[in-house]
Design an enzyme around this catalytic site. Sequence first.
Site, PDB file in Angstrom:
ATOM      1  N   GLY A  13     -18.572   9.807 -10.422  1.00 41.94           N
ATOM      2  CA  GLY A  13     -19.511   9.054  -9.586  1.00 41.94           C
ATOM      3  C   GLY A  13     -20.721   8.522 -10.321  1.00 41.94           C
ATOM      4  O   GLY A  13     -21.716   8.142  -9.686  1.00 41.94           O
ATOM      5  N   SER A  14     -20.656   8.441 -11.650  1.00 39.58           N
ATOM      6  CA  SER A  14     -21.855   7.960 -12.360  1.00 39.58           C
ATOM      7  C   SER A  14     -22.113   6.481 -12.079  1.00 39.58           C
ATOM      8  O   SER A  14     -23.272   6.054 -12.024  1.00 39.58           O
ATOM      9  CB  SER A  14     -21.741   8.224 -13.874  1.00 39.58           C
ATOM     10  OG  SER A  14     -20.731   7.445 -14.451  1.00 39.58           O
ATOM     11  N   ILE A  88      -4.962   0.661  -3.037  1.00 41.37           N
ATOM     12  CA  ILE A  88      -5.426   0.196  -1.722  1.00 41.37           C
ATOM     13  C   ILE A  88      -4.258  -0.507  -1.018  1.00 41.37           C
ATOM     14  O   ILE A  88      -3.669  -1.442  -1.571  1.00 41.37           O
ATOM     15  CB  ILE A  88      -6.608  -0.793  -1.895  1.00 41.37           C
ATOM     16  CG1 ILE A  88      -7.797  -0.110  -2.581  1.00 41.37           C
ATOM     17  CG2 ILE A  88      -7.003  -1.428  -0.574  1.00 41.37           C
ATOM     18  CD1 ILE A  88      -8.532   0.895  -1.735  1.00 41.37           C
ATOM     19  N   HIS A 104     -12.676  -1.971 -13.561  1.00 45.70           N
ATOM     20  CA  HIS A 104     -11.621  -1.404 -14.400  1.00 45.70           C
ATOM     21  C   HIS A 104     -12.151  -1.294 -15.827  1.00 45.70           C
ATOM     22  O   HIS A 104     -12.746  -2.246 -16.336  1.00 45.70           O
ATOM     23  CB  HIS A 104     -10.369  -2.289 -14.360  1.00 45.70           C
ATOM     24  CG  HIS A 104      -9.219  -1.667 -15.067  1.00 45.70           C
ATOM     25  ND1 HIS A 104      -8.454  -0.663 -14.501  1.00 45.70           N
ATOM     26  CD2 HIS A 104      -8.729  -1.847 -16.319  1.00 45.70           C
ATOM     27  CE1 HIS A 104      -7.541  -0.278 -15.367  1.00 45.70           C
ATOM     28  NE2 HIS A 104      -7.688  -0.977 -16.478  1.00 45.70           N
TER      29      HIS A 104
HETATM   30  C1  GAR Z   1     -15.080   4.190 -14.706  1.00 48.67           C
HETATM   31  O1  GAR Z   1     -14.993   4.055 -16.089  1.00 48.67           O
HETATM   32  C2  GAR Z   1     -14.214   3.151 -14.030  1.00 48.67           C
HETATM   33  O2  GAR Z   1     -14.141   1.946 -14.726  1.00 48.67           O
HETATM   34  C3  GAR Z   1     -12.882   3.839 -14.012  1.00 48.67           C
HETATM   35  O3  GAR Z   1     -13.173   5.164 -13.688  1.00 48.67           O
HETATM   36  C4  GAR Z   1     -14.441   5.508 -14.259  1.00 48.67           C
HETATM   37  C5  GAR Z   1     -15.258   6.214 -13.212  1.00 48.67           C
HETATM   38  O4  GAR Z   1     -16.412   6.766 -13.782  1.00 48.67           O
HETATM   39  N1  GAR Z   1     -12.001   3.244 -13.057  1.00 48.67           N
HETATM   40  C6  GAR Z   1     -10.685   3.169 -13.245  1.00 48.67           C
HETATM   41  O5  GAR Z   1     -10.134   3.631 -14.234  1.00 48.67           O
HETATM   42  C7  GAR Z   1      -9.920   2.462 -12.138  1.00 48.67           C
HETATM   43  N2  GAR Z   1      -8.583   2.161 -12.555  1.00 48.67           N
HETATM   44  P1  GAR Z   1     -17.554   7.331 -12.842  1.00 48.67           P
HETATM   45  O6  GAR Z   1     -16.869   8.209 -11.796  1.00 48.67           O
HETATM   46  O7  GAR Z   1     -18.449   8.128 -13.727  1.00 48.67           O
HETATM   47  O8  GAR Z   1     -18.256   6.173 -12.197  1.00 48.67           O
END
Ligand code: GAR
Length: 196
Positions: A13-14, A88, A104
């Site tokens: 969730g950052s 989704i 992404h």
């Molecule tokens: C992020 O790097 C985002 O781009 C990726 O998950 C991470 C979540 O980080 N999303 C995917 O890979 C979607 N296919 P976070 O929870 O620290 O925001």
Amino acid sequence: MVKKILFFASGNGSNFENIVHFFEQDKKVEWLGVLTNNPQAGVIERGQRLGIKVSVFSREEFTNGHLLAEVQLLKPDWIVLAGFLWKIGPDWITHFPNQIINIHPALLPKYGGKGMYGNHVHQAVKENGELETGITIHFVNEEYDRGAFIHQAKVALEASDDVKEIAAKVHALEYEHFPRVIATLLNEREDDYQKN
Ligand code: GAR
């Protein structure tokens, strides 16, 4: 006009927290909450700390229309996927056309699709000896990581960068660009509302 934003997140969730901080002084944004499929997700603690409602949902609620019906009642203007890992369904796209955006951690169309998330993406980038990577912010359609691009940003890689270093470079790009892109979208739609 106040814009209502709902987040979906599966992990740390950052990005969610970074976006919330970016809009801290903005009275035109209302956070409807964070929905997560993962009862262990770090985003739960972040939401609680930031005073934003967090709800955990099951696979069944996500696919049987129950969650969609609840979300429709909330009338979100935007649904932001901030590290959300489930696909989704088409019913969501029908109800929220061009209102669901995803980030992404790669330069799509490379390194997208099922199973390509988080460190799996960075690992593949590393294995292929890429000298650059980046982020893609895009609308969500029926196919994994195939919706129309809104914004891409790149970062150079060193051959010596390991997966952790690649992830850190990509996260830095995400923190810089994702909130700004959301702000631009909010303003553009505002112009559309005013024209109509
Ligand atoms: C992020 O790097 C985002 O781009 C990726 O998950 C991470 C979540 O980080 N999303 C995917 O890979 C979607 N296919 P976070 O929870 O620290 O925001």
